[in-house]
Design a protein around this motif. Structure first.
Motif, PDB file in Angstrom:
ATOM      1  N   PRO A 160       0.838  -1.197   0.000  1.00  0.00           N
ATOM      2  CA  PRO A 160       0.000   0.000   0.000  1.00  0.00           C
ATOM      3  C   PRO A 160       0.874   1.248   0.000  1.00  0.00           C
ATOM      4  O   PRO A 160       1.938   1.278   0.626  1.00  0.00           O
ATOM      5  CB  PRO A 160      -0.799  -0.126   1.302  1.00  0.00           C
ATOM      6  CG  PRO A 160       0.048  -0.979   2.185  1.00  0.00           C
ATOM      7  CD  PRO A 160       0.774  -1.936   1.273  1.00  0.00           C
ATOM      8  N   LEU A 161       0.448   2.274  -0.698  1.00  0.00           N
ATOM      9  CA  LEU A 161       1.244   3.494  -0.816  1.00  0.00           C
ATOM     10  C   LEU A 161       0.925   4.536   0.242  1.00  0.00           C
ATOM     11  O   LEU A 161       1.649   5.518   0.387  1.00  0.00           O
ATOM     12  CB  LEU A 161       1.045   4.105  -2.209  1.00  0.00           C
ATOM     13  CG  LEU A 161       1.714   3.358  -3.361  1.00  0.00           C
ATOM     14  CD1 LEU A 161       1.264   3.934  -4.697  1.00  0.00           C
ATOM     15  CD2 LEU A 161       3.233   3.416  -3.237  1.00  0.00           C
ATOM     16  N   VAL A 212       8.813  -2.026 -11.359  1.00  0.00           N
ATOM     17  CA  VAL A 212       7.894  -1.416 -10.397  1.00  0.00           C
ATOM     18  C   VAL A 212       6.692  -0.852 -11.147  1.00  0.00           C
ATOM     19  O   VAL A 212       6.828  -0.316 -12.252  1.00  0.00           O
ATOM     20  CB  VAL A 212       8.574  -0.282  -9.609  1.00  0.00           C
ATOM     21  CG1 VAL A 212       7.628   0.285  -8.559  1.00  0.00           C
ATOM     22  CG2 VAL A 212       9.868  -0.759  -8.978  1.00  0.00           C
ATOM     23  N   SER A 213       5.531  -0.949 -10.534  1.00  0.00           N
ATOM     24  CA  SER A 213       4.330  -0.308 -11.066  1.00  0.00           C
ATOM     25  C   SER A 213       3.473   0.153  -9.899  1.00  0.00           C
ATOM     26  O   SER A 213       3.407  -0.511  -8.869  1.00  0.00           O
ATOM     27  CB  SER A 213       3.536  -1.285 -11.948  1.00  0.00           C
ATOM     28  OG  SER A 213       2.356  -0.675 -12.449  1.00  0.00           O
ATOM     29  N   LEU A 270      -1.797   1.514  -4.546  1.00  0.00           N
ATOM     30  CA  LEU A 270      -1.046   0.256  -4.498  1.00  0.00           C
ATOM     31  C   LEU A 270       0.196   0.316  -5.386  1.00  0.00           C
ATOM     32  O   LEU A 270       0.193   0.971  -6.446  1.00  0.00           O
ATOM     33  CB  LEU A 270      -1.916  -0.913  -4.962  1.00  0.00           C
ATOM     34  CG  LEU A 270      -2.877  -1.542  -3.954  1.00  0.00           C
ATOM     35  CD1 LEU A 270      -3.644  -2.678  -4.618  1.00  0.00           C
ATOM     36  CD2 LEU A 270      -2.125  -2.071  -2.728  1.00  0.00           C
ATOM     37  N   ALA A 271       1.215  -0.399  -4.953  1.00  0.00           N
ATOM     38  CA  ALA A 271       2.420  -0.589  -5.763  1.00  0.00           C
ATOM     39  C   ALA A 271       2.739  -2.067  -5.836  1.00  0.00           C
ATOM     40  O   ALA A 271       2.499  -2.820  -4.884  1.00  0.00           O
ATOM     41  CB  ALA A 271       3.604   0.169  -5.161  1.00  0.00           C
ATOM     42  N   GLY A 284       8.636  -7.755 -16.013  1.00  0.00           N
ATOM     43  CA  GLY A 284       7.799  -6.569 -16.144  1.00  0.00           C
ATOM     44  C   GLY A 284       6.529  -6.780 -15.345  1.00  0.00           C
ATOM     45  O   GLY A 284       5.951  -7.872 -15.374  1.00  0.00           O
ATOM     46  N   VAL A 285       6.096  -5.762 -14.625  1.00  0.00           N
ATOM     47  CA  VAL A 285       4.897  -5.884 -13.803  1.00  0.00           C
ATOM     48  C   VAL A 285       4.032  -4.647 -14.019  1.00  0.00           C
ATOM     49  O   VAL A 285       4.541  -3.548 -14.268  1.00  0.00           O
ATOM     50  CB  VAL A 285       5.270  -6.044 -12.305  1.00  0.00           C
ATOM     51  CG1 VAL A 285       5.879  -4.772 -11.734  1.00  0.00           C
ATOM     52  CG2 VAL A 285       4.075  -6.495 -11.488  1.00  0.00           C
ATOM     53  N   ASP A 286       2.721  -4.837 -13.953  1.00  0.00           N
ATOM     54  CA  ASP A 286       1.817  -3.697 -14.087  1.00  0.00           C
ATOM     55  C   ASP A 286       0.624  -3.882 -13.162  1.00  0.00           C
ATOM     56  O   ASP A 286       0.108  -4.997 -13.013  1.00  0.00           O
ATOM     57  CB  ASP A 286       1.322  -3.536 -15.525  1.00  0.00           C
ATOM     58  CG  ASP A 286       0.566  -2.228 -15.718  1.00  0.00           C
ATOM     59  OD1 ASP A 286       1.164  -1.159 -15.474  1.00  0.00           O
ATOM     60  OD2 ASP A 286      -0.622  -2.266 -16.092  1.00  0.00           O
ATOM     61  N   VAL A 287       0.191  -2.790 -12.556  1.00  0.00           N
ATOM     62  CA  VAL A 287      -1.036  -2.764 -11.749  1.00  0.00           C
ATOM     63  C   VAL A 287      -1.837  -1.557 -12.190  1.00  0.00           C
ATOM     64  O   VAL A 287      -1.283  -0.493 -12.473  1.00  0.00           O
ATOM     65  CB  VAL A 287      -0.726  -2.708 -10.236  1.00  0.00           C
ATOM     66  CG1 VAL A 287       0.066  -1.462  -9.856  1.00  0.00           C
ATOM     67  CG2 VAL A 287      -2.016  -2.782  -9.426  1.00  0.00           C
TER      68      VAL A 287
END
Length: 257
Positions: A28-29, A110-111, A116-117, A128-131
């Motif tokens: 959580p950001l 990082v996304s 959220l991160a 590679g990651v994406d949210v």
């Protein structure tokens, strides 16, 4: 290879990343302000200046938390002080650790979206990651014509209305994760490759117009970041094991500076 990851485990006390594993972290950001102030101290001067350029305090806090925790996680994997890490950037802006060519290369991505991160880490293989936080007030059909291939658009138009939102964000996050894993950003046109997007269908890279053999070189996983979010992971190669960790600001221990 296709994986669906729905289980987020508490963060381990000791971080070990075997060569056959890929680690994804969910964080959580929204950190308490005193902790954000502490996290800022791990950033270098350039990162602090970039944080200060955000107009809204929430955006400054989110950037600070996301960037500082990246340094902290990398530092724990490598057993070095997080503030001692330095980064290089390829011609498309993708960051990498500045390490000697003779050392095992720790890849990361990082996304972040909304509150959220997601972080992805692997040794000697690109990730590679994406949210994405899902919105409902979007012209999904119109936007699909801009980001989906002709094959994907045809599939998208045939879906029942109840599946439209999930399908769109399935496709969007999988495409974003792929171009991030490739390290080329939007210089790789999104309509030049196909991914699965139908809800319930495993995440998979189906075809590429630029190099047919690419399909065999990448694995894809669906992630479940949380209610109202979609996530995807793309990993170079196959024969790897996915571990998903949850980072809790209330229990995350900050190392001494």
């Amino acid at each position: 290879m296709s994986i669906t990851a729905f289980s987020w485990q508490p963060a381990p006390l000791t971080l070990q990343l075997p060569a056959n594993e890929v680690h994804v972290w969910r964080m959580p950001l929204d950190w308490p302000a005193p902790l954000v102030a502490q996290l800022r101290r791990y950033l270098n001067s350039d990162e602090q200046q970039r944080a200060d350029r955000f107009h809204f305090p929430q955006h400054r806090a989110h950037y600070t938390a996301a960037r500082a925790v990246l340094r902290l996680l990398l530092g724990r994997y490598l057993q070095v002080a997080p503030q001692a890490l330095s980064f290089t950037y390829n011609s498309y802006g993708k960051p990498a650790l500045a390490t000697a060519d003779t050392q095992p290369k720790l890849h990361f991505n990082v996304s972040h979206s909304g509150a959220l991160a997601l972080y992805a880490f692997a040794y000697n293989r690109h990730v590679g990651v994406d949210v994405e936080q899902m919105r409902t007030n979007v012209d999904f059909l119109g936007l699909s014509k801009q980001v989906f291939s002709l094959q994907e658009q045809q599939i998208f138009r045939m879906l029942p209305p109840a599946q439209i939102i999930d399908a769109f964000y399935n496709g969007w996050t999988r495409k974003e994760a792929f171009i991030k894993a490739k390290g080329m950003g939007l210089s790789l046109p999104l309509e030049q490759f196909d991914v699965t997007l139908t809800p319930g269908e495993p995440a998979r890279l189906c075809a590429t117009a630029f190099a047919p053999t690419e399909v065999e070189q990448w694995s894809m996983a669906e992630l479940a970041p949380g209610e109202g979010y979609k996530g995807a992971l793309v990993v170079e190669g196959s024969h790897w094991v996915l571990q998903c960790w949850q980072l809790d600001p209330d229990t995350f221990m900050l190392p001494p500076l």
